[in-house]
Design a protein around this motif. Structure first.
Motif, PDB file in Angstrom:
ATOM      1  N   ARG A  42       3.942   1.313   2.445  1.00 36.36           N
ATOM      2  CA  ARG A  42       2.663   1.847   2.106  1.00 36.36           C
ATOM      3  C   ARG A  42       1.674   0.543   2.705  1.00 36.36           C
ATOM      4  O   ARG A  42       1.249  -0.374   2.125  1.00 36.36           O
ATOM      5  N   PRO A  43       1.499   0.820   4.154  1.00 39.11           N
ATOM      6  CA  PRO A  43       0.983  -0.388   4.930  1.00 39.11           C
ATOM      7  C   PRO A  43      -0.490  -0.347   4.457  1.00 39.11           C
ATOM      8  O   PRO A  43      -1.183  -1.426   4.842  1.00 39.11           O
ATOM      9  N   GLU A  44      -1.207   0.441   3.944  1.00 39.66           N
ATOM     10  CA  GLU A  44      -2.591   0.715   3.389  1.00 39.66           C
ATOM     11  C   GLU A  44      -2.654  -0.331   2.337  1.00 39.66           C
ATOM     12  O   GLU A  44      -3.990  -0.720   1.954  1.00 39.66           O
ATOM     13  N   LEU A  45      -1.810  -0.697   1.602  1.00 46.09           N
ATOM     14  CA  LEU A  45      -1.945  -1.893   0.572  1.00 46.09           C
ATOM     15  C   LEU A  45      -2.214  -3.104   1.277  1.00 46.09           C
ATOM     16  O   LEU A  45      -1.542  -3.581   2.250  1.00 46.09           O
ATOM     17  N   MET A  46      -3.028  -4.040   0.482  1.00 48.05           N
ATOM     18  CA  MET A  46      -3.050  -5.400   1.088  1.00 48.05           C
ATOM     19  C   MET A  46      -2.342  -6.276   0.166  1.00 48.05           C
ATOM     20  O   MET A  46      -2.587  -6.253  -1.002  1.00 48.05           O
TER      21      MET A  46
END
Length: 501
Positions: free
Chosen positions: A296-300
């Motif tokens: 989930r690349p949208e998570l930092m």
């Protein structure tokens, strides 16, 4: 348990208050309690005949109270409709209540017969009416009643329960002994909490509520308990302003993910995004970062260090801690507990809290029964014997809001409000579902919902997402990550009526 939500009220009455309320409501409308009993019998008869129009041989089981009185009314109406009725009644040294006695006499005057409860059941029974035990039950049914209950459950004919399945405790939903397994339950005047939580879903069947004409009086009363379902989501999740930006929708930091539990913190983080959080930062072990970013690349995603923790706590609007944390996160928890921002504690954070209890007013706790038992230093059986009281005890000891998870999740807060979540299904009894719930609630806190509202709305959205999946694919094999797609639909209630799926 199935029902038509439009026909089920959202107010829930404590079982012990209903006898007083029934009399006050009847008096205010110039009705006698016997007239209300007639209405109850008519309501139950209508449900039974509608559900089983081909059933022409009914067995009616009557107890020695007003629940039995309802049964006598049903029997008289059934005979008048040309149905063959055999009525069995429990014996007692005590006289019947006045209303039940009048109903019994009306049955006898109509030519009905009353048989002993221990007779051999006739052949050809195709419907059983349960009027054995009502809402006043506080303990396991006595042996002779339990025998009848077990006989009804083993019979192939379906059972329609009057007011509540015999053996189910109306206040708690506990089943301390034998209990009727009803295909339909017709409850009268108001919802009782025991029909919605505890073991209720195993035994209530299709639930019908009939206020017996007391709707207006009931609506004017204040009650502390509320049934929450998906129909109410729109009041919390309103459409967003076209000019809103990610900063308007909450910055959430999620802390956890020890060795072997990276999936827990990833699911909590993604659930928060799917529930509408503007920005989600994950603090976890260094080795977890590549897998989480890939999924989930949208998570930092950052390594949990003293510096990253301090920076993230200053940055965030809301903190969620616990999923996959284990003892590794103990120092992080000690730092988090000093912040006054809204926060959610789950999983291992709750186990650490049980060791070092404190009381805070800015926190949501989300225990399952095992965690609740540790927090209250009691057994799981004690928690499950009275889930409403257990949730209230959690709030009294720890403050804030408590979410006691399970079938019929209970949400309690310090104001005294109690919510019963009428959403979710058995397919959600699988690993990771609690992590997803934590992310949803955290996201709603970030969208400026108060603690209690965020907890209630989060639980409803979580359960509703699972229900949509179950309706499409069934309950067996449901995964926590399966919820993400349906969750997005559920948290946009303005779109549900126009979607085409």
């Amino acid at each position: 348990m199935k029902k038509n939500p439009a026909s089920i009220p959202h107010s829930v009455w404590p079982a012990d208050d209903l006898r007083r309320a029934e009399k006050e409501a009847a008096d205010s409308l110039g009705l006698t309690l016997f007239e209300l009993m007639q209405r109850a019998g008519e309501a139950a008869f209508t449900v039974a005949q509608t559900a089983y129009p081909q059933a022409q041989s009914w067995l009616i089981l009557c107890g020695h109270g007003n629940n039995g009185g309802d049964g006598y009314v049903v029997a008289r109406l059934a005979v008048a409709a040309g149905i063959q009725v055999r009525l069995l009644a429990l014996e007692s040294d005590k006289p019947l209540p006045e209303e039940a006695s009048a109903a019994r006499e009306a049955w006898l005057n109509a030519g009905g017969e009353i048989h002993a409860a221990d007779i051999v059941w006739p052949e050809g029974i195709d419907l059983i009416i349960d009027g054995l035990l009502g809402t006043g039950l506080k303990h396991a049914p006595r042996e002779h009643v339990a025998t009848l209950i077990e006989q009804a459950n083993s019979h192939p004919a379906p059972v329609v329960a009057l007011d509540i399945p015999s053996g189910l405790i109306a206040q708690t939903g506990a089943t301390p002994g034998a209990v009727i397994n009803a295909a339909h339950t017709v409850t009268f005047i108001a919802l009782k909490p025991g029909l919605l939580t505890g073991k209720a879903r195993d035994v209530v069947g299709d639930l019908h509520v009939n206020a017996l004409g007391l709707d207006r009086w009931l609506a004017a009363q204040e009650v502390a308990m509320t049934r929450f379902d998906a129909s109410q989501l729109a009041k919390w999740l309103v459409p967003r302003r076209p000019t809103s930006n990610k900063g308007n929708h909450g910055k959430l930091v999620v802390i956890g993910g020890d060795h072997g539990t990276a999936g827990a913190i990833r699911m909590a983080g993604e659930a928060a995004l799917r529930a509408g959080a503007g920005l989600v930062r994950v603090l976890t072990r260094l080795e977890n970062i590549p897998a989480i970013i890939t999924a989930r690349p949208e998570l930092m995603v950052h390594e949990l260090t003293p510096q990253s923790l301090d920076e993230s706590l200053e940055w965030a609007d809301v903190v969620a801690i616990g999923p996959g944390q284990q003892s590794w996160g103990k120092k992080a928890l000690q730092k988090v507990e000093n912040y006054r921002k809204p926060m959610l504690w789950d999983a291992d954070a709750l186990n650490l809290l049980a060791i070092n209890p404190d009381k805070r007013h800015n926190r949501i706790l989300t225990p399952h029964p095992g965690e609740a038992a540790r927090l209250l230093n009691c057994s799981i059986a004690e928690i499950e014997s009275d889930r409403l009281l257990s949730a209230q005890r959690l709030v009294k000891r720890y403050g804030g809001v408590a979410v006691l998870k399970g079938a019929g999740t209970i949400v309690a807060c310090e104001s005294g409000a109690l919510g019963i979540i009428d959403a979710g299904n058995a397919g959600m009894a699988s690993g990771g579902m609690g992590d997803v719930l934590s992310g949803i609630i955290g996201a709603l806190l970030g969208q400026k919902l108060p603690l209690y509202d965020a907890a209630v709305a989060g639980c409803v959205a979580h359960g509703a997402a699972g229900d949509r999946l179950a309706a499409r694919y069934g309950t067996r094999g449901m995964l926590a990550t399966d919820l993400f797609d349906t969750l997005r639909r559920v948290v946009n209630p303005d779109m549900i009526d126009v979607e085409n799926d």
